[in-house]
Design a protein around this motif. Structure first.
Motif, mmCIF file in Angstrom:
data_model
loop_
_atom_site.group_PDB
_atom_site.id
_atom_site.type_symbol
_atom_site.label_atom_id
_atom_site.label_comp_id
_atom_site.label_asym_id
_atom_site.label_seq_id
_atom_site.Cartn_x
_atom_site.Cartn_y
_atom_site.Cartn_z
ATOM 1 N N THR A 1 33.858 45.537 41.464
ATOM 2 C CA THR A 1 35.128 44.986 40.984
ATOM 3 C C THR A 1 35.090 44.729 39.475
ATOM 4 O OG1 THR A 1 34.487 42.735 41.607
ATOM 5 C CG2 THR A 1 35.793 43.994 43.204
ATOM 6 N N GLU A 2 33.894 44.521 38.916
ATOM 7 C CA GLU A 2 33.765 44.400 37.456
ATOM 8 C C GLU A 2 34.169 45.716 36.790
ATOM 9 O OE1 GLU A 2 29.826 42.954 36.299
ATOM 10 O OE2 GLU A 2 29.690 42.008 38.270
ATOM 11 N N VAL A 3 33.812 46.819 37.423
ATOM 12 C CA VAL A 3 34.179 48.139 36.913
ATOM 13 C C VAL A 3 35.691 48.339 37.050
ATOM 14 C CG1 VAL A 3 33.807 50.625 37.126
ATOM 15 C CG2 VAL A 3 31.891 49.044 37.474
ATOM 16 N N LEU A 4 36.270 47.887 38.166
ATOM 17 C CA LEU A 4 37.724 47.991 38.339
ATOM 18 C C LEU A 4 38.449 47.256 37.216
ATOM 19 C CD1 LEU A 4 38.168 47.510 42.196
ATOM 20 C CD2 LEU A 4 38.498 49.621 40.866
ATOM 21 N N ALA B 1 37.350 46.657 34.164
ATOM 22 C CA ALA B 1 37.177 47.449 32.938
ATOM 23 C C ALA B 1 38.080 48.683 32.957
ATOM 24 C CB ALA B 1 35.715 47.861 32.772
ATOM 25 N N ILE B 2 38.239 49.292 34.124
ATOM 26 C CA ILE B 2 39.124 50.452 34.263
ATOM 27 C C ILE B 2 40.552 50.043 33.903
ATOM 28 C CG2 ILE B 2 40.205 51.966 35.986
ATOM 29 C CD1 ILE B 2 37.410 52.184 37.310
ATOM 30 N N ALA B 3 40.999 48.906 34.441
ATOM 31 C CA ALA B 3 42.350 48.424 34.146
ATOM 32 C C ALA B 3 42.501 48.091 32.660
ATOM 33 C CB ALA B 3 42.666 47.200 34.998
ATOM 34 N N ASP B 4 41.490 47.458 32.085
ATOM 35 C CA ASP B 4 41.536 47.085 30.667
ATOM 36 C C ASP B 4 41.606 48.300 29.758
ATOM 37 O OD1 ASP B 4 41.437 44.424 31.391
ATOM 38 O OD2 ASP B 4 39.299 44.186 30.910
ATOM 39 N N SER C 1 42.807 58.174 39.211
ATOM 40 C CA SER C 1 42.618 57.616 40.551
ATOM 41 C C SER C 1 41.194 57.113 40.710
ATOM 42 C CB SER C 1 42.878 58.680 41.612
ATOM 43 O OG SER C 1 44.231 59.053 41.598
ATOM 44 N N VAL C 2 41.042 56.136 41.600
ATOM 45 C CA VAL C 2 39.729 55.594 41.925
ATOM 46 C C VAL C 2 39.512 55.770 43.415
ATOM 47 C CG1 VAL C 2 38.277 53.525 41.987
ATOM 48 C CG2 VAL C 2 39.838 53.896 40.055
ATOM 49 N N ILE C 3 38.326 56.252 43.768
ATOM 50 C CA ILE C 3 37.936 56.356 45.172
ATOM 51 C C ILE C 3 36.733 55.444 45.365
ATOM 52 C CG2 ILE C 3 37.233 57.850 47.069
ATOM 53 C CD1 ILE C 3 38.169 60.248 45.335
ATOM 54 N N VAL C 4 36.906 54.368 46.110
ATOM 55 C CA VAL C 4 35.785 53.507 46.444
ATOM 56 C C VAL C 4 35.039 54.174 47.590
ATOM 57 C CG1 VAL C 4 35.132 51.316 47.519
ATOM 58 C CG2 VAL C 4 36.733 51.333 45.608
ATOM 59 N N ILE C 5 33.762 54.410 47.375
ATOM 60 C CA ILE C 5 32.894 54.970 48.413
ATOM 61 C C ILE C 5 31.790 53.947 48.604
ATOM 62 C CG2 ILE C 5 31.393 56.865 49.098
ATOM 63 C CD1 ILE C 5 33.024 58.677 47.211
ATOM 64 N N SER C 6 31.907 53.179 49.685
ATOM 65 C CA SER C 6 31.035 52.028 49.831
ATOM 66 C C SER C 6 30.589 51.834 51.266
ATOM 67 C CB SER C 6 31.779 50.769 49.351
ATOM 68 O OG SER C 6 30.966 49.630 49.498
ATOM 69 N N TYR D 1 42.867 44.239 45.271
ATOM 70 C CA TYR D 1 42.542 43.818 43.907
ATOM 71 C C TYR D 1 42.922 44.917 42.911
ATOM 72 C CZ TYR D 1 39.847 42.375 39.833
ATOM 73 O OH TYR D 1 39.471 42.030 38.564
ATOM 74 N N ALA D 2 42.557 46.154 43.219
ATOM 75 C CA ALA D 2 42.890 47.280 42.340
ATOM 76 C C ALA D 2 44.395 47.402 42.178
ATOM 77 C CB ALA D 2 42.309 48.577 42.897
ATOM 78 N N ARG D 3 45.130 47.281 43.282
ATOM 79 C CA ARG D 3 46.590 47.355 43.215
ATOM 80 C C ARG D 3 47.144 46.272 42.295
ATOM 81 N NH1 ARG D 3 48.956 47.490 48.827
ATOM 82 N NH2 ARG D 3 47.904 49.499 48.791
ATOM 83 N N SER D 4 46.560 45.058 42.347
ATOM 84 C CA SER D 4 47.025 43.971 41.477
ATOM 85 C C SER D 4 46.767 44.291 40.005
ATOM 86 C CB SER D 4 46.350 42.650 41.857
ATOM 87 O OG SER D 4 45.014 42.600 41.394
ATOM 88 N N LEU D 5 45.802 45.174 39.748
ATOM 89 C CA LEU D 5 45.486 45.603 38.384
ATOM 90 C C LEU D 5 46.258 46.860 37.979
ATOM 91 C CD1 LEU D 5 41.598 45.181 38.471
ATOM 92 C CD2 LEU D 5 43.258 43.643 37.382
ATOM 93 N N GLY D 6 47.035 47.417 38.913
ATOM 94 C CA GLY D 6 47.801 48.631 38.631
ATOM 95 C C GLY D 6 47.010 49.909 38.791
ATOM 96 N N ILE D 7 45.959 49.864 39.596
ATOM 97 C CA ILE D 7 45.087 51.023 39.804
ATOM 98 C C ILE D 7 45.365 51.655 41.161
ATOM 99 C CG2 ILE D 7 42.684 51.782 40.094
ATOM 100 C CD1 ILE D 7 41.876 49.429 38.290
ATOM 101 N N ASP D 8 45.511 53.009 41.180
ATOM 102 C CA ASP D 8 45.643 53.770 42.413
ATOM 103 C C ASP D 8 44.254 53.908 43.017
ATOM 104 O OD1 ASP D 8 46.406 55.597 44.423
ATOM 105 O OD2 ASP D 8 46.141 57.301 43.073
#
Length: 169
Positions: A83-86, A88-91, A97-102, A115-122
């Motif tokens: 989520t720290e990377v997410l 930074a991505i938003a900033d 696009s981001v694909i979480v592979i976890s 959380y990503a959606r709240s940052l405006g990330i697909d």
């Protein structure tokens, strides 16, 4: 632990210009060497340019300094949380696009998506071990949308939309 270089492959492919797709600039963020290898090989075989990192700090540096079409992201990394990377991505005003592979449970992947959606990330998510067929389809469709083309799933070289059209007639 051996860490793959964060530098792009020297054999970086040129953009594919066959009217149907183009090479994506992909950042793979995962501290699991086998997963990094699987994801990067699948993307390279599809003609995409791949940069590979194993830590949050390296991922944050890459998204601040380079443009990527897509980031694959593990949520649990050796030096921090994905989520720290997410953040930074938003900033960085990332437009890809981001694909979480976890290997985290579905609830944690859903929380990351919210959380990503709240940052405006697909953001999409896939569980570990990664389903390479699903990843390949997602990357192929992402390449089409990057060109403004409609999404077409193919399986075994057969275009699904043409098969469906034959059955409608």
């Amino acid at each position: 632990m051996s860490v793959m270089s964060s530098q792009p492959s020297a054999s970086r492919p040129a953009a594919v210009d066959d009217g149907d797709r183009r090479a994506l600039q992909l950042l793979v963020v995962d501290d699991d060497a086998s997963q990094r290898t699987l994801i990067s090989l699948a993307a390279k075989q599809a003609g995409h340019a791949v940069t590979v990192v194993a830590t949050c700090s390296d991922a944050i540096r890459e998204v601040r300094n380079k443009r990527f079409d897509c980031v694959t992201l593990d949520l649990m990394l050796e030096d921090g949380d994905g989520t720290e990377v997410l953040k930074a991505i938003a900033d960085s005003r990332f437009a890809g696009s981001v694909i979480v592979i976890s290997g985290m449970d579905a609830a944690r992947r859903i929380a990351a998506r919210l959380y990503a959606r709240s940052l405006g990330i697909d953001l999409q998510s896939l569980p570990k071990p990664v389903d390479l067929a699903a990843l390949r389809i997602y990357l192929a469709n992402l390449g089409k949308t990057a060109l403004g083309l409609p999404v077409v799933h193919t399986w075994g070289g057969v275009a699904a939309d043409s098969v469906a059209a034959k059955h409608r007639s």
